[in-house]
Design an enzyme around this catalytic site. Structure first.
Site, mmCIF file in Angstrom:
data_model
loop_
_atom_site.group_PDB
_atom_site.id
_atom_site.type_symbol
_atom_site.label_atom_id
_atom_site.label_comp_id
_atom_site.label_asym_id
_atom_site.label_seq_id
_atom_site.Cartn_x
_atom_site.Cartn_y
_atom_site.Cartn_z
ATOM 1 N N THR A 79 -1.654 5.608 2.349
ATOM 2 C CA THR A 79 -2.880 4.813 2.296
ATOM 3 C C THR A 79 -2.951 3.925 3.528
ATOM 4 O OG1 THR A 79 -2.841 4.780 -0.122
ATOM 5 C CG2 THR A 79 -4.204 3.127 0.968
ATOM 6 N N ARG A 125 -5.948 5.801 -7.568
ATOM 7 C CA ARG A 125 -5.716 7.242 -7.618
ATOM 8 C C ARG A 125 -5.661 7.747 -9.058
ATOM 9 N NH1 ARG A 125 -0.591 7.370 -3.670
ATOM 10 N NH2 ARG A 125 -0.705 9.636 -3.961
ATOM 11 N N LEU A 149 0.865 -1.170 0.000
ATOM 12 C CA LEU A 149 0.000 0.000 0.000
ATOM 13 C C LEU A 149 0.904 1.223 0.000
ATOM 14 C CD1 LEU A 149 -2.695 -0.863 2.731
ATOM 15 C CD2 LEU A 149 -2.971 -0.976 0.251
ATOM 16 N N ASP A 150 0.442 2.295 -0.642
ATOM 17 C CA ASP A 150 1.210 3.532 -0.611
ATOM 18 C C ASP A 150 1.372 3.998 0.834
ATOM 19 O OD1 ASP A 150 1.282 3.524 -3.393
ATOM 20 O OD2 ASP A 150 -0.601 4.623 -3.533
ATOM 21 N N LYS A 151 2.411 4.763 1.073
ATOM 22 C CA LYS A 151 2.749 5.198 2.427
ATOM 23 C C LYS A 151 1.580 5.876 3.136
ATOM 24 C CE LYS A 151 6.150 8.048 4.874
ATOM 25 N NZ LYS A 151 7.311 8.967 4.718
#
Length: 300
Positions: free
Chosen positions: A136, A232, A132-134
Site C-alpha cells: 500500500t 481490503r 500501512l501494508d507493504k
C-alpha cells in the site's frame, strides 16, 4: 514448562500475557500444531481456561533479533518538524522490520537519514504510530519524540485522526456513497489473514464512488476504525475486492500492483494542537491516478 491459570481467560491471551517475549502469532501456531496442552489435552487458541488448569508446553525458542541496520533509501518526506514527520511511503516498503522480512523497511530508511525516533512501544518499530501494508502506498505519520508518539497514538485510538484512501475495485459500484459496518477478526482457518467475523472487533469503513473506469471502479474510503487489512477485507466482503490484492481478491482480479493508496491524513499537531492536513497523489502505476485530487476526497 507448566503454567497455571489463575482466572478465566482465553488460552491465546493467557500465553501472550505469560510469555510476552514471544509474538502472539508464534504462540497461536504452537497451540494449533498441538504443542500446547491444557490438563493434558490439545485445545484451540480460543479455549476458555478456568482457574487451576495447567497449560503445558516446551520452552519456545528465542526469536531472532529484528534488523535495525540503517539503510540509504530515498524517502518522500511531505512534512517534518521537531515532533513528527509525514512520509509518502512507496510501494514495496514495509513499515517496520519483521523476522520474515529480508529487505530494509521504512524504519531502516528513517534510521539511515539519522531521524530521531520515539522509543514508545516495541523496540523494533521506533517512531511507528500506525502502519500501512507493504504494497500500500501513501501517507504515514512518524513520531520523533515520546510525547508526540503518545499524543498521535491517542488520536488514532479515539478516531480524531482522519485517514482517507483511494482504491480501484473490481466490478461496478452502484451506490454513490455507503458505509460498511462489519466486525473483523483473524481468519479461523488461516491466521495470516483477516475476515469478517461476527465475533470480531468493530470495523467501519465509509466508501464513496469517485469514477467508473474501463476496468473496475475508483472509490474513496474513509476509516472510522483501523483494523488490520480493514479496507481490503471490507471491500472483498461486499463483492468488490481491491485490484491487485493477492491476499483477498480472486485470482482474476489479483494481477498487477495493489490499487490502494493512503491519499489524505488529517490530525492535531502533537505539540501545537493545531489541525494539520496532508495530501499525496497516487503513484503513476495507480489506475485512474489523474482522476484523484484532494477535492474529490473532501468532504465525505
Amino acid at each position: 514448562m507448566d503454567l497455571v491459570a489463575e482466572e478465566k481467560e482465553r488460552l491465546d491471551r493467557f500465553l501472550a500475557r505469560m510469555l510476552p517475549e514471544h509474538s502472539r502469532t508464534k504462540l497461536a501456531k504452537l497451540v494449533e500444531s498441538g504443542e500446547v496442552l491444557v490438563d493434558g489435552r490439545v485445545q484451540k487458541p480460543s479455549f476458555a481456561l478456568e482457574p487451576g488448569m495447567v497449560v503445558s508446553l516446551d520452552e519456545p525458542e528465542e526469536a531472532a533479533a529484528h534488523d535495525l541496520t540503517p539503510a540509504d533509501i530515498a524517502l518522500d518526506i511531505i512534512f517534518e518538524d521537531e515532533a513528527m514527520l509525514v512520509v509518502n511511503k512507496p510501494r514495496g516498503l514495509a513499515a517496520h522490520p519483521a523476522i520474515s522480512l529480508k529487505e530494509p523497511s521504512l524504519v531502516n530508511a528513517l534510521l539511515g537519514r539519522n531521524t530521531e525516533l520515539s522509543g514508545v512501544g516495541e523496540s523494533f518499530r521506533p517512531g511507528i504510530v500506525h502502519r500501512l501494508d507493504k504494497e500500500t502506498t501513501g501517507l504515514m505519520v512518524v513520531a520523533k519524540t515520546d510525547q508526540a508518539h503518545v499524543a498521535l497514538a491517542k488520536q488514532m485510538e479515539t478516531k480524531t485522526a482522519e485517514r482517507r484512501y483511494v482504491a480501484v475495485v473490481a466490478g461496478r459500484v452502484e451506490q454513490e456513497q455507503f458505509r460498511v459496518d462489519a466486525p473483523i477478526a483473524r481468519h479461523r482457518q488461516n491466521r495470516l489473514l483477516m475476515a469478517v467475523d461476527p465475533e470480531g472487533k468493530t470495523a467501519i469503513t465509509h466508501v464513496k464512488r469517485l469514477a467508473r473506469l474501463e476496468r473496475g471502479t475508483l472509490v474513496g474510503c474513509k476509516l472510522e476504525t483501523g483494523r488490520t487489512h480493514q479496507i481490503r477485507v471490507h471491500l472483498r466482503a461486499i463483492g468488490h475486492p481491491v485490484l491487485g490484492d493477492t491476499l483477498y481478491a480472486p485470482k482474476e482480479f489479483a494481477v498487477g500492483v495493489l490499487q490502494l493508496h493512503a491519499a489524505f491524513l488529517g490530525l492535531e499537531h502533537p505539540v501545537r494542537g493545531e489541525r494539520v492536513e496532508f495530501y499525496a497523489p497516487p503513484p503513476a502505476d495507480f489506475n485512474g491516478a489523474d482522476l484523484v485530487s484532494r477535492d474529490v476526497l473532501d468532504p465525505f
